[in-house]
Motif scaffolding. Structure first.
Motif, PDB file in Angstrom:
ATOM      1  N   LYS A 353       0.943  -1.284   0.217  1.00 44.06           N
ATOM      2  CA  LYS A 353       0.032   0.196   0.140  1.00 44.06           C
ATOM      3  C   LYS A 353       1.117   1.283  -0.050  1.00 44.06           C
ATOM      4  CE  LYS A 353      -3.959  -2.105   2.555  1.00 44.06           C
ATOM      5  NZ  LYS A 353      -4.711  -2.163   3.817  1.00 44.06           N
ATOM      6  N   ILE A 354       1.970   1.310   0.760  1.00 43.75           N
ATOM      7  CA  ILE A 354       2.887   2.313   0.868  1.00 43.75           C
ATOM      8  C   ILE A 354       3.369   2.573  -0.476  1.00 43.75           C
ATOM      9  CG2 ILE A 354       5.124   2.984   1.870  1.00 43.75           C
ATOM     10  CD1 ILE A 354       2.930   3.578   3.832  1.00 43.75           C
ATOM     11  N   GLN A 355       4.026   1.517  -1.167  1.00 47.19           N
ATOM     12  CA  GLN A 355       4.707   1.712  -2.321  1.00 47.19           C
ATOM     13  C   GLN A 355       3.794   2.039  -3.400  1.00 47.19           C
ATOM     14  OE1 GLN A 355       6.155  -2.439  -2.841  1.00 47.19           O
ATOM     15  NE2 GLN A 355       8.241  -1.768  -2.598  1.00 47.19           N
ATOM     16  N   ASP A 356       2.391   1.832  -3.466  1.00 42.87           N
ATOM     17  CA  ASP A 356       1.523   2.023  -4.692  1.00 42.87           C
ATOM     18  C   ASP A 356       0.850   3.550  -4.063  1.00 42.87           C
ATOM     19  OD1 ASP A 356       2.064  -0.278  -5.827  1.00 42.87           O
ATOM     20  OD2 ASP A 356       0.287  -1.189  -4.915  1.00 42.87           O
ATOM     21  N   ALA A 357       0.954   3.991  -3.119  1.00 41.79           N
ATOM     22  CA  ALA A 357       0.115   5.242  -2.714  1.00 41.79           C
ATOM     23  C   ALA A 357       0.815   6.453  -3.494  1.00 41.79           C
ATOM     24  CB  ALA A 357       0.326   5.512  -1.169  1.00 41.79           C
ATOM     25  N   GLU A 358      -0.298   7.127  -4.076  1.00 42.92           N
ATOM     26  CA  GLU A 358      -0.007   8.392  -4.475  1.00 42.92           C
ATOM     27  C   GLU A 358      -0.287   9.762  -3.862  1.00 42.92           C
ATOM     28  OE1 GLU A 358      -2.000   8.406  -8.064  1.00 42.92           O
ATOM     29  OE2 GLU A 358      -0.688   6.871  -8.949  1.00 42.92           O
ATOM     30  N   TYR A 359      -1.209   9.519  -2.360  1.00 39.54           N
ATOM     31  CA  TYR A 359      -1.349  10.382  -1.661  1.00 39.54           C
ATOM     32  C   TYR A 359      -1.249  10.043  -0.411  1.00 39.54           C
ATOM     33  CZ  TYR A 359      -4.055  12.742  -5.262  1.00 39.54           C
ATOM     34  OH  TYR A 359      -4.358  13.443  -6.578  1.00 39.54           O
ATOM     35  N   PHE A 360      -0.555  11.124   0.575  1.00 39.48           N
ATOM     36  CA  PHE A 360      -0.165  10.889   1.837  1.00 39.48           C
ATOM     37  C   PHE A 360      -0.907  11.744   2.734  1.00 39.48           C
ATOM     38  CE2 PHE A 360       2.595   8.029  -0.331  1.00 39.48           C
ATOM     39  CZ  PHE A 360       2.920   7.005   0.723  1.00 39.48           C
ATOM     40  N   PRO A 370      -0.479   6.778   4.200  1.00 39.76           N
ATOM     41  CA  PRO A 370      -1.189   6.799   2.790  1.00 39.76           C
ATOM     42  C   PRO A 370      -2.672   6.934   3.103  1.00 39.76           C
ATOM     43  CG  PRO A 370      -0.790   4.340   3.550  1.00 39.76           C
ATOM     44  CD  PRO A 370       0.081   5.313   4.411  1.00 39.76           C
ATOM     45  N   CYS A 371      -3.254   7.922   1.987  1.00 40.55           N
ATOM     46  CA  CYS A 371      -4.747   8.218   2.353  1.00 40.55           C
ATOM     47  C   CYS A 371      -5.593   8.466   0.848  1.00 40.55           C
ATOM     48  CB  CYS A 371      -4.628   9.494   3.026  1.00 40.55           C
ATOM     49  SG  CYS A 371      -4.175  10.859   2.238  1.00 40.55           S
ATOM     50  N   GLU A 372      -6.447   8.388   0.896  1.00 39.96           N
ATOM     51  CA  GLU A 372      -7.512   8.653  -0.196  1.00 39.96           C
ATOM     52  C   GLU A 372      -7.321  10.464  -0.676  1.00 39.96           C
ATOM     53  OE1 GLU A 372      -9.037   6.601  -2.031  1.00 39.96           O
ATOM     54  OE2 GLU A 372      -8.447   5.007  -0.547  1.00 39.96           O
ATOM     55  N   PRO A 373      -7.336  10.282  -2.046  1.00 39.96           N
ATOM     56  CA  PRO A 373      -7.181  11.812  -2.638  1.00 39.96           C
ATOM     57  C   PRO A 373      -8.184  12.929  -2.040  1.00 39.96           C
ATOM     58  CG  PRO A 373      -7.298  10.249  -4.276  1.00 39.96           C
ATOM     59  CD  PRO A 373      -7.604   9.381  -3.053  1.00 39.96           C
ATOM     60  N   LYS A 374      -9.127  12.657  -1.676  1.00 39.34           N
ATOM     61  CA  LYS A 374     -10.381  13.524  -1.057  1.00 39.34           C
ATOM     62  C   LYS A 374     -10.369  13.831   0.435  1.00 39.34           C
ATOM     63  CE  LYS A 374     -13.677  13.113  -4.802  1.00 39.34           C
ATOM     64  NZ  LYS A 374     -15.219  12.540  -5.090  1.00 39.34           N
ATOM     65  N   GLN A 375      -9.232  12.969   0.927  1.00 37.38           N
ATOM     66  CA  GLN A 375      -9.235  13.117   2.586  1.00 37.38           C
ATOM     67  C   GLN A 375      -8.526  14.476   2.952  1.00 37.38           C
ATOM     68  OE1 GLN A 375      -7.661   8.855   3.412  1.00 37.38           O
ATOM     69  NE2 GLN A 375      -8.290   9.834   5.421  1.00 37.38           N
ATOM     70  N   ARG A 376      -9.021  15.087   4.095  1.00 38.31           N
ATOM     71  CA  ARG A 376      -8.520  16.336   4.474  1.00 38.31           C
ATOM     72  C   ARG A 376      -7.016  16.357   4.901  1.00 38.31           C
ATOM     73  NH1 ARG A 376     -10.829  19.761   9.451  1.00 38.31           N
ATOM     74  NH2 ARG A 376      -9.836  21.650   9.148  1.00 38.31           N
ATOM     75  N   ALA A 378      -4.604  15.885   2.638  1.00 44.54           N
ATOM     76  CA  ALA A 378      -3.922  14.744   1.507  1.00 44.54           C
ATOM     77  C   ALA A 378      -3.141  15.677   0.606  1.00 44.54           C
ATOM     78  CB  ALA A 378      -4.837  14.100   0.680  1.00 44.54           C
ATOM     79  N   VAL A 379      -1.838  14.972   0.679  1.00 42.69           N
ATOM     80  CA  VAL A 379      -0.749  15.571  -0.382  1.00 42.69           C
ATOM     81  C   VAL A 379      -0.396  14.421  -1.322  1.00 42.69           C
ATOM     82  CG1 VAL A 379       1.578  16.695  -0.163  1.00 42.69           C
ATOM     83  CG2 VAL A 379       0.001  16.980   1.787  1.00 42.69           C
ATOM     84  N   LYS A 380      -0.306  15.038  -2.552  1.00 39.80           N
ATOM     85  CA  LYS A 380      -0.060  14.380  -3.563  1.00 39.80           C
ATOM     86  C   LYS A 380       1.547  13.977  -3.908  1.00 39.80           C
ATOM     87  CE  LYS A 380      -0.488  13.853  -8.642  1.00 39.80           C
ATOM     88  NZ  LYS A 380      -1.134  12.139  -8.706  1.00 39.80           N
ATOM     89  N   THR A 381       1.994  12.830  -3.424  1.00 38.13           N
ATOM     90  CA  THR A 381       3.484  12.564  -3.315  1.00 38.13           C
ATOM     91  C   THR A 381       3.505  11.198  -3.305  1.00 38.13           C
ATOM     92  OG1 THR A 381       5.397  13.111  -2.154  1.00 38.13           O
ATOM     93  CG2 THR A 381       3.364  12.395  -0.801  1.00 38.13           C
TER      94      THR A 381
END
Length: 435
Positions: A353-360, A370-376, A378-381
């Motif tokens: 999950k950590i390797q595939d995550a695009e938002y943290f 790691p988190c979902e794009p719409k979570q409060r 969330a940073v794209k990285t």
């Protein structure tokens, strides 16, 4: 390739002892040095601390003897006998053999050579596996306690005709915990544990295999109370009279029969434990030597539930007792090994999950998760970008979830077939008993 270092080292050591015994010291010196080179190479890769300790002890003995020989050869003198350091069991008896063929002195170097071979391959270990670590198998544990624990703690119970069991055969499908149970026996019994495989007892030299078997039992008697555990015994003791059976194989089986008969009749406090996945392949005479033949079946529902908890250990997760129960229900037909592999696979799911995550996002304690794009927050990285910023140590793995198990179980199947189970159940009806 490194797995061959140990074998080469043992072979050179055996030859060195042989040459040393016959007085061919120049050749013995070279062979000792060759053995030491291979043992040193093995130490670079060896992960088992007990085996590493054993190798180092052997190396000290061989090195000491090599230095003795070299020092005297350099000065043109005669080579002295070894001092018999008891801490190095593999050190050979080194006084030259008498030429007149006198009895005992002639036998000692031979015994020393065989003992050196055994000491190099047998692992004397104190396993750290308790009864509570073995899920289920209550009847098997009870029978083994009768054989091992009670005679040591309450010897007064076993007088007259009441003798403890001396030989157990554990049989069942692969991966059901036969070897694990044997280790639990050694732990709880506080006994010396001799763990050997058929390859340890088979030698290419004529007549040496049966001597290795004899010396194994003698070492066990000397170290009593002790347990000899032979894994995959069917490969050593298949049916006699088969077309592909060699003369050496027949002699090994005969010697094993003799030694097991001795263990059964004499109170040497030696227990023989053997495991097999193919009980019908065993020679009938060998099978009869095992007074207890216990079937180790696939784990039941309760045992599977316990295994999931044990293999997860203290790894962070959010599974409830109900989740563990449902996982046990979904894994009917799985062996203990199957469940172990499943959990091992699940343990890597948070890493994936950590390797595939695009938002943290940052947690309350300043860790990146790691988190979902719409979570409060969330940073794209990505993990790689965080690592480039030297923030990798601030990344927190998410806990394991029930969904992680469902994902792994969707692609994993049990490894034991119904046909395998039927064979073992039929053998149990004919010769064994339920574990």
């Amino acid at each position: 390739m490194y797995c061959n270092f140990m074998e080469h080292g043992i072979e050179y050591a055996k030859q060195a002892v042989k040459e040393d015994d016959t007085g061919n010291y120049s050749k013995a010196l070279q062979l000792y040095m060759n053995a030491l080179e291979y043992f040193q190479a093995q130490l670079k890769y060896e992960k088992n601390q007990q085996i590493e300790k054993t190798i180092r002890e052997r190396c000290l003995g061989y090195l000491k003897r090599a230095e003795e020989i070299r020092a005297v050869l350099d000065n043109g003198g005669s080579v002295p006998a070894s001092n018999g350091d008891a801490s190095v069991a593999a050190q050979p008896k080194t006084s030259p053999k008498p030429k007149d063929g006198g009895g005992k002195d002639k036998e000692d170097p031979e015994k020393a050579k065989l003992k050196a071979g055994l000491d190099s391959v047998i692992i004397r270990e104190k396993p750290n596996v308790k009864w509570s670590d073995v899920a289920g198998l209550e009847n098997a544990k009870l029978a083994l306690q009768e054989a091992v624990i009670l005679p040591v703690k309450f010897p007064q119970f076993f007088t007259g005709k009441r003798k403890p069991w001396r030989a157990f055969l554990l049989y069942g499908p692969p991966g059901t915990g036969k070897s694990y149970l044997a280790k639990a026996v050694a732990t709880e019994a506080d006994s010396t544990f001799f763990s050997v495989s058929s390859s340890d007892l088979v030698s290419k030299w004529m007549g040496e295999s049966e001597k290795l078997v004899s010396n194994l039992f003698q070492l066990a008697r000397d170290s009593a109370p002790s347990i000899i555990f032979v894994d995959e015994i069917d490969s050593l003791c298949g049916q006699r009279g088969e077309g592909n059976e060699s003369e050496a194989s027949r002699r090994i089986k005969t010697e094993l029969l003799v030694q097991m008969q001795g263990v059964g009749s004499d109170d040497h406090k030696v227990l023989v434990l053997a495991a097999t996945n193919t009980p019908y392949a065993l020679d009938q005479a060998i099978r009869r030597r095992f007074d207890k033949r216990i079937y180790i079946p696939l784990p039941d529902l309760k045992a599977r539930q316990h295994m999931f908890k044990v293999h997860l250990g203290d790894t962070p997760h959010n599974l409830t007792e109900s989740d563990f129960e449902k996982l046990a229900q979904k894994t009917e037909g799985f062996s203990g090994s199957d469940i172990s592999v499943c959990v091992k696979d699940v343990l890597f799911e948070p890493v994936r999950k950590i390797q595939d995550a695009e938002y943290f996002m940052k947690s309350s304690d300043g860790m990146w998760v790691p988190c979902e794009p719409k979570q409060r927050g969330a940073v794209k990285t990505t993990l790689q970008e965080l690592d480039a910023q030297d923030l990798a140590s601030k990344v927190l793995l998410p806990p394991i979830t029930r969904a992680d198990f469902d994902k792994v179980l969707a692609r994993q199947k049990p490894t034991v077939s119904k046909a395998d189970l039927e064979v073992h159940e039929r053998f149990t009806k004919e010769f064994g008993e339920e574990g």
